[in-house]
Design a protein around this motif. Structure first.
Motif, PDB file in Angstrom:
ATOM      1  N   ILE A  69      21.220   9.407  52.110  1.00 40.21           N
ATOM      2  CA  ILE A  69      19.800  10.169  51.496  1.00 40.21           C
ATOM      3  C   ILE A  69      20.418  11.153  50.397  1.00 40.21           C
ATOM      4  CG2 ILE A  69      18.250  11.864  52.204  1.00 40.21           C
ATOM      5  CD1 ILE A  69      18.682  10.794  55.129  1.00 40.21           C
ATOM      6  N   ALA A  70      21.399  11.651  50.742  1.00 40.56           N
ATOM      7  CA  ALA A  70      21.893  12.690  49.485  1.00 40.56           C
ATOM      8  C   ALA A  70      22.217  11.788  48.329  1.00 40.56           C
ATOM      9  CB  ALA A  70      23.166  13.761  50.184  1.00 40.56           C
ATOM     10  N   GLY A  71      22.902  11.019  48.374  1.00 38.44           N
ATOM     11  CA  GLY A  71      23.225   9.997  47.550  1.00 38.44           C
ATOM     12  C   GLY A  71      22.025   9.429  46.818  1.00 38.44           C
ATOM     13  N   ASN A  72      21.048   9.077  47.410  1.00 43.47           N
ATOM     14  CA  ASN A  72      19.625   8.463  46.665  1.00 43.47           C
ATOM     15  C   ASN A  72      19.181   9.612  45.796  1.00 43.47           C
ATOM     16  OD1 ASN A  72      17.507   6.983  46.114  1.00 43.47           O
ATOM     17  ND2 ASN A  72      16.918   6.726  48.170  1.00 43.47           N
ATOM     18  N   SER A 109       6.461  10.116  59.154  1.00 46.55           N
ATOM     19  CA  SER A 109       7.465  10.430  60.528  1.00 46.55           C
ATOM     20  C   SER A 109       7.637  11.718  60.990  1.00 46.55           C
ATOM     21  CB  SER A 109       8.914   9.670  60.143  1.00 46.55           C
ATOM     22  OG  SER A 109       8.789   8.430  59.661  1.00 46.55           O
ATOM     23  N   GLY A 110       7.639  12.662  59.955  1.00 43.58           N
ATOM     24  CA  GLY A 110       7.777  14.045  60.403  1.00 43.58           C
ATOM     25  C   GLY A 110       6.695  14.470  61.044  1.00 43.58           C
ATOM     26  N   VAL A 156      13.405   4.149  52.064  1.00 44.91           N
ATOM     27  CA  VAL A 156      12.671   3.764  53.286  1.00 44.91           C
ATOM     28  C   VAL A 156      13.643   3.259  54.384  1.00 44.91           C
ATOM     29  CG1 VAL A 156      11.174   1.721  53.896  1.00 44.91           C
ATOM     30  CG2 VAL A 156      10.826   2.757  51.811  1.00 44.91           C
ATOM     31  N   LEU A 157      14.523   2.469  54.082  1.00 44.14           N
ATOM     32  CA  LEU A 157      15.343   1.884  55.084  1.00 44.14           C
ATOM     33  C   LEU A 157      16.291   3.171  55.752  1.00 44.14           C
ATOM     34  CD1 LEU A 157      17.069  -1.070  53.400  1.00 44.14           C
ATOM     35  CD2 LEU A 157      15.524  -1.007  54.871  1.00 44.14           C
ATOM     36  N   THR A 158      16.658   4.175  54.957  1.00 39.92           N
ATOM     37  CA  THR A 158      17.352   5.340  55.727  1.00 39.92           C
ATOM     38  C   THR A 158      16.071   6.201  56.652  1.00 39.92           C
ATOM     39  OG1 THR A 158      16.868   6.642  53.521  1.00 39.92           O
ATOM     40  CG2 THR A 158      19.208   5.797  54.206  1.00 39.92           C
ATOM     41  N   ALA A 159      14.811   6.232  56.332  1.00 39.05           N
ATOM     42  CA  ALA A 159      13.999   6.879  57.109  1.00 39.05           C
ATOM     43  C   ALA A 159      13.878   5.972  58.479  1.00 39.05           C
ATOM     44  CB  ALA A 159      12.780   6.830  56.328  1.00 39.05           C
ATOM     45  N   TRP A 160      13.628   4.789  58.221  1.00 39.35           N
ATOM     46  CA  TRP A 160      13.493   3.950  59.601  1.00 39.35           C
ATOM     47  C   TRP A 160      14.903   4.038  60.417  1.00 39.35           C
ATOM     48  CZ3 TRP A 160       9.367   3.412  61.978  1.00 39.35           C
ATOM     49  CH2 TRP A 160       8.113   3.156  60.975  1.00 39.35           C
ATOM     50  N   ALA A 167       9.000   5.635  50.060  1.00 40.02           N
ATOM     51  CA  ALA A 167       9.901   6.364  50.737  1.00 40.02           C
ATOM     52  C   ALA A 167       9.263   7.830  51.342  1.00 40.02           C
ATOM     53  CB  ALA A 167      11.366   6.588  49.976  1.00 40.02           C
ATOM     54  N   MET A 168       8.838   8.299  50.492  1.00 42.23           N
ATOM     55  CA  MET A 168       8.381   9.787  50.665  1.00 42.23           C
ATOM     56  C   MET A 168       7.281   9.745  51.861  1.00 42.23           C
ATOM     57  SD  MET A 168       5.063  10.791  49.420  1.00 42.23           S
ATOM     58  CE  MET A 168       5.346  12.552  49.849  1.00 42.23           C
ATOM     59  N   GLN A 169       6.342   8.656  51.539  1.00 37.99           N
ATOM     60  CA  GLN A 169       5.399   8.562  52.783  1.00 37.99           C
ATOM     61  C   GLN A 169       6.084   8.284  54.150  1.00 37.99           C
ATOM     62  OE1 GLN A 169       2.496   5.615  51.281  1.00 37.99           O
ATOM     63  NE2 GLN A 169       1.602   7.188  50.029  1.00 37.99           N
TER      64      GLN A 169
END
Lengths: 488, 75
Positions: A165-168, A44-45, A120-124, A37-39
């Motif tokens: 994201i915050a929940g995670n 992406s950033g 990962v899903l939230t990032a995409w 997820a962090m990657q």
């Protein structure tokens, strides 16, 4: 140094590890990889950072050569500007620093991330949503208010995704194995918890007239102050002691800095409507809070300064640390500048000049970009144990530094001249000619910044796709051993 | 054309600048904004009480310990 080490085995961070009976159900095996997820967030950033810088350079050229790309509605200045800003905030800064947060939270809590899959899903989803929002603005659909240009449903999706994201992150912190909360976690919590409140106020709620302007700036300034600044400071608080192999100068001072920032920042937005037709108490409160921001600024200054004292040797050889120092100095400069600009007389002279542009870019590029880049190098070196090209990184550092100085100096000085001209009675049109060469310098500085970031992307790509097989780095690599972090 | 000329004319406002000299006041500071005072004073008092409570219940004890331990976390 007195230490009582906690368990630092990597297994403590394994997604398959014990989750303290937390009812974790959001898991897809292919995505449940450590740091996946962090990657996704971090890189992406970095991608959006290059896109934002590219659009910024195009805009800057248009300011002194308006015929550039003329005739294409989607590339008109009025559409590119909000795209540049929205990608900068929600793409480059938000995604990059959330990547850093997804890295820090499991380590500081000694607990596996609640759900790598969800991360990962939230990032995409965030990437897709931002792409949609940006395309909508380019097509001419815009809410037309600063930092809230993205139309429905893209604006609403940002808020909903942030809650996921915050929940995670919050769930991970809640079930942590490390009872103490390090300062970085305070700042991450400050970033993720209030976001839905001011984001919803700014984007979804409907206000009329001047109320709308006040709420707009309440939202906008918190976006910078509570969201981006908190995530940026959390990252610096994590990496700087590690880069130096030296504990933070004072956790107590960071406590003072944190709570005063949390108390005063939300009141700052009103200083954007000083001298406007708003109630005087809004102006009084915002000016007071803006000047009170000197407390967290000085606290942070003392804390990082105390930690960094006598570390010139590390600065010479560790480019990641050098970027951290650049970010720290820019943070202090931006914050002191911001407090000064809120003084009413000075504000009357400078608020609508290019000085504000210089101030914002010192914060966004000097603090935001440099801090994120420091984390990227830190991550490659410390976590992935990969050696990047030192030569390319040196080019990257100096192009970025010269770019920032050039940008801030040209816009800052131009702003002072504009303010002086206007105060003397000249009109906006009357100073247009004066602006020409300053705008050329602005575009040139932006160009240097862009080239620097392209070098970073090339360096990351080469480092990650062709890792050295014999333990050595690339041909010109001078890899810094983890044990070399000696404080000089 | 007329509009352009007007826009390029220097502004010659003769109005005296207003004075804003108080943290909680409006105008020259003689009128107190009680709503602002009503927010800041209770928040300030609660903060002070909270800090005293946190100190007495040991929340600040060994506060530097976690900063030392942070270095031992494996990246």
């Amino acid at each position: 140094m007195t230490t009582s080490p906690v368990s630092t085995s990597t297994s403590a961070l394994s997604p398959s590890d014990d989750r303290l009976n937390f009812p974790q159900t959001i898991a897809f095996p292919a995505l449940e990889r450590r740091d996946y997820a962090m990657q996704t967030w971090l890189f992406s950033g970095v991608f959006w950072m290059v896109v934002a810088a590219s659009i910024g350079v195009i805009e800057a050229v248009k300011l002194f050569h308006p015929e550039f790309l003329q005739g294409i509605p989607a590339l008109a200045y009025g559409r590119l500007r909000p795209v540049h800003v929205n990608i900068g905030i929600f793409g480059f800064m938000s995604m990059g620093y959330l990547g850093a947060a997804f890295y820090m939270v499991p380590r500081l809590t000694q607990t596996a991330l609640y759900s790598e899959t969800l991360g990962v899903l939230t990032a995409w989803a965030w990437n897709l949503n931002l792409t949609g929002g940006v395309l909508a603005i380019l097509m001419g659909f815009s809410k037309g208010k600063e930092y809230e240009e993205m139309p429905f449903p893209f604006d609403m999706m940002v808020g909903l995704l942030e809650i996921a994201i915050a929940g995670n992150l919050f769930s991970t912190i809640t079930v942590r194995k490390e009872p103490r909360l390090y300062v970085s976690l305070w700042y991450i919590l400050l970033a993720i918890i209030p976001f839905p409140i001011y984001y919803t106020l700014g984007n979804v709620m409907k206000f009329r007239g001047i109320e709308d302007a006040i709420v707009n700036w309440f939202y906008s300034h918190n976006l910078f102050g509570l969201w981006l600044t908190s995530l940026g400071l959390a990252t610096l608080y994590y990496i700087v002691p590690k880069q130096l192999n030296k504990p933070l100068y004072s956790h107590a001072i960071s406590f003072l800095g944190f709570w005063t920032l949390a108390a005063f920042y939300p009141w700052n937005g009103g200083h954007h409507v000083i001298w406007g037709p708003v109630p005087m108490w809004v102006m009084s409160a915002s000016v007071t809070a803006s000047i009170a921001m000197l407390i967290p600024t000085i606290a942070t200054m003392v804390n990082f300064g105390g930690t960094a004292l006598g570390t010139q040797g590390v600065m010479k050889r560790d480019i990641s640390y050098r970027f951290s120092i650049l970010a720290y100095l820019s943070y202090v400069g931006t914050s002191l500048w911001g407090s000064t600009l809120a003084i009413m007389d000075l504000n009357a002279k400078l608020h609508f000049t290019s000085t504000t542009i210089a101030h914002v870019h010192l914060g966004f590029v000097g603090f935001g970009l440099a801090g994120l880049v420091a984390f990227v190098y830190f991550y490659l070196e410390r976590s992935l144990k990969l050696g990047y090209s030192r030569t390319l990184a040196e080019w990257h550092f100096w192009l970025t530094t010269i770019g920032i100085i050039g940008y801030v100096t040209s816009m800052g000085w131009l702003g002072w001249l504009e303010g002086s001209e206007w105060a003397a009675g000249n009109s906006v049109q009357g100073v247009l000619e004066l602006r020409y060469w300053y705008n050329v310098a602005r575009a040139g500085s932006g160009g240097l910044l862009l080239i620097g970031q392209l070098i970073l992307v090339w360096n990351i790509w080469k480092t990650m796709t062709s890792p050295p097989s014999d333990g050595a780095g690339l041909d010109d690599l001078k890899s810094v051993s983890l044990n070399e972090g000696v404080v000089l | 054309m007329m509009i352009f000329q007007l826009m390029t004319e220097p502004m010659k406002s003769m109005a005296e600048p207003m004075v804003h000299g108080s943290w909680f006041g409006v105008g020259d500071g003689t009128i107190v904004v009680w709503s602002l005072v009503g927010v800041i004073v209770p928040v300030g008092l609660v903060s002070i009480v909270a800090f005293i409570w946190a100190g007495k219940t040991g929340h600040f004890k060994n506060i530097q310990e976690i900063a030392d331990r942070q270095l031992d976390i494996e990246d």
